[in-house]
Design a protein around this motif. Structure first.
Motif, PDB file in Angstrom:
ATOM      1  N   PHE A 104      -7.554   3.350  -6.774  1.00 16.99           N
ATOM      2  CA  PHE A 104      -8.217   2.577  -6.429  1.00 16.99           C
ATOM      3  C   PHE A 104      -7.272   0.925  -6.990  1.00 16.99           C
ATOM      4  N   ILE A 105      -7.339   1.112  -7.718  1.00 17.29           N
ATOM      5  CA  ILE A 105      -6.750  -0.559  -7.797  1.00 17.29           C
ATOM      6  C   ILE A 105      -5.186  -0.614  -7.853  1.00 17.29           C
ATOM      7  N   PHE A 153      -2.740   2.152  -7.119  1.00 15.27           N
ATOM      8  CA  PHE A 153      -1.983   3.348  -6.332  1.00 15.27           C
ATOM      9  C   PHE A 153      -2.301   3.483  -4.796  1.00 15.27           C
ATOM     10  N   PRO A 154      -3.787   2.567  -4.260  1.00 12.46           N
ATOM     11  CA  PRO A 154      -4.091   3.071  -2.974  1.00 12.46           C
ATOM     12  C   PRO A 154      -3.781   4.426  -2.160  1.00 12.46           C
ATOM     13  N   GLN A 155      -2.085   4.417  -2.309  1.00 15.19           N
ATOM     14  CA  GLN A 155      -1.467   5.636  -1.554  1.00 15.19           C
ATOM     15  C   GLN A 155      -0.701   6.979  -2.399  1.00 15.19           C
ATOM     16  N   SER A 156      -0.805   7.277  -3.999  1.00 13.53           N
ATOM     17  CA  SER A 156      -0.656   7.771  -4.759  1.00 13.53           C
ATOM     18  C   SER A 156      -1.619   8.847  -4.085  1.00 13.53           C
ATOM     19  N   THR A 187      -0.644  13.218  -8.653  1.00  9.00           N
ATOM     20  CA  THR A 187       0.271  13.344  -9.281  1.00  9.00           C
ATOM     21  C   THR A 187      -0.239  12.209 -10.722  1.00  9.00           C
ATOM     22  N   VAL A 188      -0.804  11.377 -10.395  1.00  8.45           N
ATOM     23  CA  VAL A 188      -1.330  10.734 -11.200  1.00  8.45           C
ATOM     24  C   VAL A 188      -1.998  12.163 -12.506  1.00  8.45           C
ATOM     25  N   SER A 247       0.998  13.230 -14.429  1.00  7.25           N
ATOM     26  CA  SER A 247       1.798  12.084 -15.379  1.00  7.25           C
ATOM     27  C   SER A 247       0.728  11.930 -16.276  1.00  7.25           C
ATOM     28  N   LEU A 249       1.696  15.151 -18.371  1.00 10.75           N
ATOM     29  CA  LEU A 249       2.456  15.084 -18.934  1.00 10.75           C
ATOM     30  C   LEU A 249       2.721  15.010 -20.366  1.00 10.75           C
ATOM     31  N   ILE A 253       4.042  16.899 -24.248  1.00  9.43           N
ATOM     32  CA  ILE A 253       5.279  16.619 -24.767  1.00  9.43           C
ATOM     33  C   ILE A 253       4.676  15.858 -25.839  1.00  9.43           C
ATOM     34  N   ALA A 284     -16.300   1.048  -9.857  1.00  5.01           N
ATOM     35  CA  ALA A 284     -15.495   0.480 -10.433  1.00  5.01           C
ATOM     36  C   ALA A 284     -15.869   0.349 -12.394  1.00  5.01           C
ATOM     37  N   TYR A 338     -13.885  -2.931 -17.239  1.00  2.00           N
ATOM     38  CA  TYR A 338     -12.977  -3.149 -15.476  1.00  2.00           C
ATOM     39  C   TYR A 338     -13.452  -4.528 -15.183  1.00  2.00           C
ATOM     40  N   LEU A 339     -14.529  -4.670 -14.892  1.00  2.27           N
ATOM     41  CA  LEU A 339     -14.768  -5.455 -13.629  1.00  2.27           C
ATOM     42  C   LEU A 339     -15.270  -6.835 -14.608  1.00  2.27           C
ATOM     43  N   ASP A 351      -6.429  -8.410 -15.842  1.00  2.00           N
ATOM     44  CA  ASP A 351      -7.067  -6.964 -16.090  1.00  2.00           C
ATOM     45  C   ASP A 351      -6.343  -6.346 -16.092  1.00  2.00           C
ATOM     46  N   THR A 364       7.408  11.454 -12.948  1.00  3.59           N
ATOM     47  CA  THR A 364       6.330  10.886 -13.183  1.00  3.59           C
ATOM     48  C   THR A 364       6.983   9.638 -12.548  1.00  3.59           C
ATOM     49  N   LYS A 377       6.177   5.195  -0.444  1.00  5.78           N
ATOM     50  CA  LYS A 377       4.997   4.917  -0.080  1.00  5.78           C
ATOM     51  C   LYS A 377       3.199   4.844  -1.010  1.00  5.78           C
ATOM     52  N   ALA A 378       3.429   4.539  -2.285  1.00  9.70           N
ATOM     53  CA  ALA A 378       2.775   4.444  -3.107  1.00  9.70           C
ATOM     54  C   ALA A 378       2.208   2.526  -3.348  1.00  9.70           C
TER      55      ALA A 378
END
Lengths: 371, 263
Positions: free
Chosen positions: A110-111, A113-116, A120-121, A124, A127, A131, A247, A251-252, A267, B23, B31-32
């Motif tokens: 939201f803050i 990576f709006p297009q991810s 994937t997040v 990550s 992962l 590890i 949110a 964070y706010l 922030d 990652t 794009k991201a």
């Protein structure tokens, strides 16, 4: 974890990391929403209750010396109950972790990576936990203890930075929605201390099992202080009627912090620290789940097992369709599942174990007297 | 044995590299992430009521190259006005307005650097609680951005608010709204202050009441003519600002009080 035992500080930090993770998500928001301006009194009240609860747990575990709740379950109900309880805890941990992970990932997306895509997040984060678990449990615990310093400092710095913007008037009316909401219905807010569930398992892993009370008091005390600090900071920053923001609540507050003209958007720094909190939290949870499985289900902890648990966490985290569902699972379902499993079921098992032990002891005593 | 150890280390190293690459590329692909080149930075937002009764949203967007040039070059008003553009749409809500502007400009709007939110007096009279709530819940809009009530239309205010001692519009809005530090005549009211005051039981929200050359909503037609003929005529005139109480419930009453006190 079995090979190298923990000192009381490492063990305390294993409990504190859970509470702190909830703190930076929406726990303070949920507490303020339920008790309004009486949140500070409510936090003090539930802190006292959780200390009383810990004293009770300590008393109930005393006859079992260095054993944990899984041993008690086996003692009263055989291996079946032990396995059932272990599975219940594992499901509970997987569910809570999945939801919290999704909540944090959504905030991050939201803050920053709006297009991810969400997965994937999520992956990550998982992962890193995988590890870390492959490197070893004891290393995670040591890393967690080191990370605690910046993590706890960041929360204190946040509160100090906001002091100038505090409005004392927002603490009034001091009793919030009234006595009933604060002290009767507000009792359920003890779920804020659901991190104490991990204390039930720690006893066998301590260097000295007599440090158990130290671990309990330190973890509850630090959790209480930080909960009080966060809730009071938020309460004095924002009118409690407006606490339904999507949110993360902490964070706010960090969005308002400015250190002069040059450090205006701090922030991001706080978010960076919180990402480490989450890495540490996920790794610690995988350690807990691995140890419970190893101890009660006799599962050999292999890489495959860690992948499997991570996969389950991932599945749970992608179940919610939107932020409303996440919020519902994070507050309502988490609240009642924690109350049921951590504070009711676990206490009942410990109580039954204690009573059975006492009964056995008295029977043995009678036999000795007869002889 | 040494060979096995080396293979294990290499395997771990490869796994680590693979995970890191996955990652990094999954999160930081083109794009991201919104890069500077792909974003249009909003410096100020204006809210008016349109003739059809809908919301009229005006966004003052910075033109990065012009902003850069003006900072190093001359400071004439014609260059300053070229450093930003004002886009206006009629819409039902703030977000639909932003989406509408996003649909026809080549870049994505970014509200992170919005320094001031201007509401027209007319709109403020009918209550601005909904708009303020929307803005405070938008993660891009900073709670530290300032609020201003304009006697004239917000669009007119944004178009004609020309900094005299600043090259950058964003800097101008930041410094101008905080001039209370030097004068004490106004009050720097941020979005968060205003929003909190709306819900606090012990305070009333207030904002700076500003105007361009003393223009009221009714005077704009005449002023627009004069601006069209000779934009330089505005150069020597200062914008006026005064503090006035505003509230969601009693906005109208407060504004009427202001008028009475002004007279």
């Amino acid at each position: 974890m079995n090979e190298q035992k923990l000192n009381y500080l490492q063990a305390s930090f294993l409990v504190i990391i859970v509470t702190v993770t909830h703190l930076v998500l929406n726990l303070p928001n949920a507490l303020i929403s339920s008790t309004g301006s009486a949140s500070i009194i409510n936090v003090i009240y539930i802190s006292i209750l959780s200390i009383i609860m810990f004293l009770l747990v300590k008393k109930l575990l005393t006859p079992f010396e260095s054993n944990n709740i899984l041993y008690v379950a086996e003692y009263i109900g055989g291996k079946a109950l032990k396995k059932f309880l272990a599975l219940l805890y594992i499901f509970h941990f997987i569910f809570i972790t999945g939801i919290l992970l999704r909540s944090f990932a959504e905030t991050l997306i939201f803050i920053y990576f709006p297009q991810s895509s969400t997965w994937t997040v999520l992956l990550s984060f998982l992962l890193v936990a995988i590890i870390a678990n492959k490197i070893g449990a004891i290393n995670i615990i040591k890393a967690n203890a080191i990370l605690m310093v910046p993590i706890l400092s960041a929360i204190i710095i946040t509160a100090i930075s906001l002091v100038g913007k505090f409005e004392i008037n927002r603490l009034f009316p001091i009793m919030g929605y009234g006595f009933k909401e604060t002290f009767i219905n507000g009792t359920t807010n003890i779920y804020a201390f659901s991190g104490v569930v991990y204390i039930y398992f720690l006893k066998p892993y301590l260097n000295n099992y007599k440090d158990f009370s130290k671990v309990g008091f330190i973890s509850i005390a630090i959790s209480s202080i930080y909960l009080l600090l966060t809730v009071s900071a938020l309460l004095m920053m924002f009118p409690f009627l407006t606490a339904d923001n999507q949110a993360m609540s902490v964070y706010l507050s960090t969005r308002i912090i400015e250190y002069g003209k040059f450090m205006q958007r701090t922030d991001a720094i706080y978010m960076f620290v919180w990402i480490f909190i989450f890495f540490s939290y996920l790794s610690v949870i995988l350690v807990y789940i691995s140890q419970i499985s190893k101890e009660s289900l006799q599962i050999n902890i292999s890489s495959f097992f860690i992948y499997l648990i991570s996969f389950f966490i991932f599945i749970v985290s992608i179940i919610p369709k939107n932020s409303t569902q996440i919020r519902f699972l994070e507050t309502t379902i988490y609240k009642y599942s924690s109350l049921g499993i951590v504070f009711i079921l676990s206490l009942i098992i410990l109580l039954l174990g204690y009573l059975k032990k006492r009964r056995e002891k008295s029977i043995n005593l009678r036999k000795k007297v007869r002889l | 044995m040494k060979g096995i150890g080396f293979t294990m280390k290499a395997k771990k190293f490869l796994i680590f590299i693979l995970c890191s690459l996955v990652t990094i590329f999954s999160i930081t692909n083109k794009k991201a992430v919104n890069t500077i080149d792909e974003s249009a930075y909003v410096v100020a937002m204006g809210f008016d009521t349109s003739t059809s009764g809908k919301l009229q949203l005006s966004l003052q967007i910075a033109i990065p190259s012009s902003e850069g040039n003006s900072s190093s070059g001359s400071s004439s008003n014609s260059e300053q006005s070229a450093s930003t553009i004002v886009n206006t749409v009629e819409c039902d809500s703030v977000f639909s307005g932003i989406t509408l502007i996003n649909s026809y400009i080549s870049k994505k709007l970014n509200l992170s650097y919005c320094k001031v939110v201007v509401f027209s007096e007319e709109l403020a009279t009918s209550g601005i609680e909904n708009y303020v709530s929307t803005l405070i819940n938008d993660i891009e809009v900073r709670p530290t951005c300032h609020i201003l009530i304009s006697r004239c239309d917000a669009k007119y205010f944004l178009e004609n608010s020309k900094p005299m001692l600043e090259n950058l519009s964003s800097k101008y809005y930041e410094v101008e709204t905080s001039s209370e530090k030097n004068t004490g005549y106004t009050k720097a009211v941020t979005l968060l202050d205003f929003y909190n005051s709306l819900y606090d039981s012990f305070s009333q929200p207030c904002a700076i009441l500003g105007s361009i050359n003393g223009a009221n909503a009714g005077d704009i037609e005449d002023n627009q003519f004069s601006v069209g003929v000779n934009p330089q005529s505005l150069e020597n005139l200062n914008s006026i600002a005064s503090v006035e109480s505003e509230s969601s419930d009693s906005t109208q009453r407060n504004i009427e009080n202001l008028r009475t006190s002004s007279i």
